[in-house]
Motif scaffolding. Structure first.
Motif, PDB file in Angstrom:
ATOM      1  N   LEU B  76      27.943  23.246  -7.037  1.00 55.75           N
ATOM      2  CA  LEU B  76      27.169  23.409  -7.926  1.00 55.75           C
ATOM      3  C   LEU B  76      25.753  22.722  -7.829  1.00 55.75           C
ATOM      4  O   LEU B  76      24.513  23.456  -7.643  1.00 55.75           O
ATOM      5  CB  LEU B  76      27.428  22.999  -9.328  1.00 55.75           C
ATOM      6  N   TYR B  77      26.139  21.398  -7.329  1.00 59.93           N
ATOM      7  CA  TYR B  77      24.906  20.492  -7.023  1.00 59.93           C
ATOM      8  C   TYR B  77      23.927  21.179  -5.967  1.00 59.93           C
ATOM      9  O   TYR B  77      22.729  21.379  -5.946  1.00 59.93           O
ATOM     10  CB  TYR B  77      25.344  19.183  -6.236  1.00 59.93           C
ATOM     11  N   ASP B  78      24.672  21.780  -4.723  1.00 58.96           N
ATOM     12  CA  ASP B  78      23.988  22.183  -3.578  1.00 58.96           C
ATOM     13  C   ASP B  78      23.170  23.678  -4.129  1.00 58.96           C
ATOM     14  O   ASP B  78      22.112  23.855  -3.742  1.00 58.96           O
ATOM     15  CB  ASP B  78      24.883  22.739  -2.568  1.00 58.96           C
ATOM     16  N   PHE B  79      23.914  24.354  -4.571  1.00 62.58           N
ATOM     17  CA  PHE B  79      23.606  25.729  -5.090  1.00 62.58           C
ATOM     18  C   PHE B  79      22.351  25.759  -5.951  1.00 62.58           C
ATOM     19  O   PHE B  79      21.325  26.306  -5.772  1.00 62.58           O
ATOM     20  CB  PHE B  79      24.629  26.727  -5.690  1.00 62.58           C
ATOM     21  N   LEU B  80      22.341  24.698  -7.004  1.00 59.32           N
ATOM     22  CA  LEU B  80      21.065  24.567  -7.967  1.00 59.32           C
ATOM     23  C   LEU B  80      19.808  23.781  -7.300  1.00 59.32           C
ATOM     24  O   LEU B  80      18.977  23.878  -7.940  1.00 59.32           O
ATOM     25  CB  LEU B  80      21.723  23.712  -9.152  1.00 59.32           C
ATOM     26  N   GLY B  81      20.092  23.278  -5.963  1.00 59.64           N
ATOM     27  CA  GLY B  81      18.888  22.812  -5.300  1.00 59.64           C
ATOM     28  C   GLY B  81      18.553  21.325  -5.665  1.00 59.64           C
ATOM     29  O   GLY B  81      17.652  20.670  -5.515  1.00 59.64           O
ATOM     30  N   PHE B  82      19.643  20.883  -6.252  1.00 56.56           N
ATOM     31  CA  PHE B  82      19.604  19.377  -6.824  1.00 56.56           C
ATOM     32  C   PHE B  82      19.524  18.255  -5.830  1.00 56.56           C
ATOM     33  O   PHE B  82      19.311  17.103  -5.906  1.00 56.56           O
ATOM     34  CB  PHE B  82      20.663  18.806  -7.968  1.00 56.56           C
ATOM     35  N   ARG B  83      20.022  18.799  -4.697  1.00 57.85           N
ATOM     36  CA  ARG B  83      20.374  18.039  -3.375  1.00 57.85           C
ATOM     37  C   ARG B  83      19.201  17.943  -2.507  1.00 57.85           C
ATOM     38  O   ARG B  83      18.943  16.632  -1.905  1.00 57.85           O
ATOM     39  CB  ARG B  83      21.590  18.101  -2.967  1.00 57.85           C
TER      40      ARG B  83
END
Lengths: 212, 212
Positions: B76-83
């Motif tokens: 989810l973190y990766d997909f949402l672009g938060f990383r």
């Protein structure tokens, strides 16, 4: 609701601040009258929709002349509750919480953050922007004393549910939630979510992406 | 979009941060697997909706076991672009702008505000939270140099249209708008509105009102 005002659908209320921004600009430019057609061109909202939204206010436009700009601005301000003072407590004075306490702009829209609450001994007992920061344990005692009806929530997401419950138990009537946690509470408590992380996620997703 | 990822509807993207908050909490509690049914009970979103939303990620749940919590959180973190790091400029460093620059929480969600722009001689030339504040006149020159793709807009509402145009001309790809002005711009520029005044208005309107 305790009054006899008509129930205004949420999308309509959400559009009213756009109209307010628009007429404030016109007033600053010295414009005296404005039609829904003119607002429609500025905002890209159907003119009939604007007329319907404005019909919830007790202000009447004149045929072929439109609304008096100053009267409409004042009417929107009043209707939106921006001129009344609403006392609020800030739950969590980490980076976002401190930022919101520091944002004097909110008070121009009727939100008066009178105190903060936190569990961090480094901030409790201090004051921020002149607002005292109390320990979370004093919440129930302080809410009544402060006359606060709104809690702005910017605690870590793990604590959101518990903090929201504490607020409601302390007599808070409305929760403005800045965490990504979905608050579920009694039906007579108002909850508004400002999902800044969801907005960031949508923005990132819609931007042309470089290959990593 | 430059990649071949599927188009994800905005409501789905907006729900994903809720799931992320939920699984982060479960991971902190030591939970290893989670089903959409369990997430559904926490969040009051239909289990079938959650399964559909999560199908946009390349993560598969196992029948009768569910999703591995750590893998789902990371996905989810990766997909949402938060990383990924997204460089942004802050347009307007009045009370809200300074507050957003001071909010270090945004950087944990991938937003790196690298500089601010303003017209006020009292703030131009200073730095806030280590971020330089430049005069608005230097925007077009600085955007490329800073590598910024996002502009966070918190200028007075009267200046919003003009500032948004300047940002786009300077090469900005996404506008995160905190003013009540409705920005209209080229279709390839992403606009996200965080309507805090609309949220305040809805909250005030829904609260039991005392007779003035």
């Amino acid at each position: 609701m305790e009054n006899n005002e008509p129930y205004v659908p949420e999308p309509a209320i959400s559009r009213l601040p756009w109209y307010l921004a628009c007429v404030s600009r016109l007033r600053a430019q010295g414009v005296e009258y404005v039609s829904t057609t003119a607002i429609s061109q500025e905002l890209n909202v159907e003119s009939s929709q604007i007329a319907k939204d404005l019909s919830y206010l007790s202000i009447k436009g004149k045929t072929r002349i439109g609304y008096e700009v100053k009267e409409l601005e004042r009417g929107l301000y009043d209707f939106l509750g921006f001129r009344r003072e609403h006392k609020a407590v800030m739950m969590g004075v980490g980076s976002l919480g401190s930022a919101l306490i520091a944002d004097s702009g909110l008070s121009r829209y009727g939100l008066d953050i009178v105190a903060g609450f936190d569990v961090n001994p480094d901030v409790v007992g201090r004051s921020l922007n002149g607002k005292p920061i109390y320990p979370l344990s004093e919440l129930s005692r302080r809410v009544g004393e402060l006359g606060a009806e709104i809690a702005v929530i910017a605690v870590p997401v793990e604590s959101c549910a518990e903090v929201a419950e504490m607020c409601v138990a302390a007599g808070i009537k409305a929760l403005w939630n800045f965490t990504p946690f979905r608050i579920r509470t009694a039906p007579d408590v108002v909850v508004q979510n400002t999902s800044i992380y969801a907005h960031l996620a949508v923005m990132y997703n819609r931007m042309p992406r470089h290959k990593d």
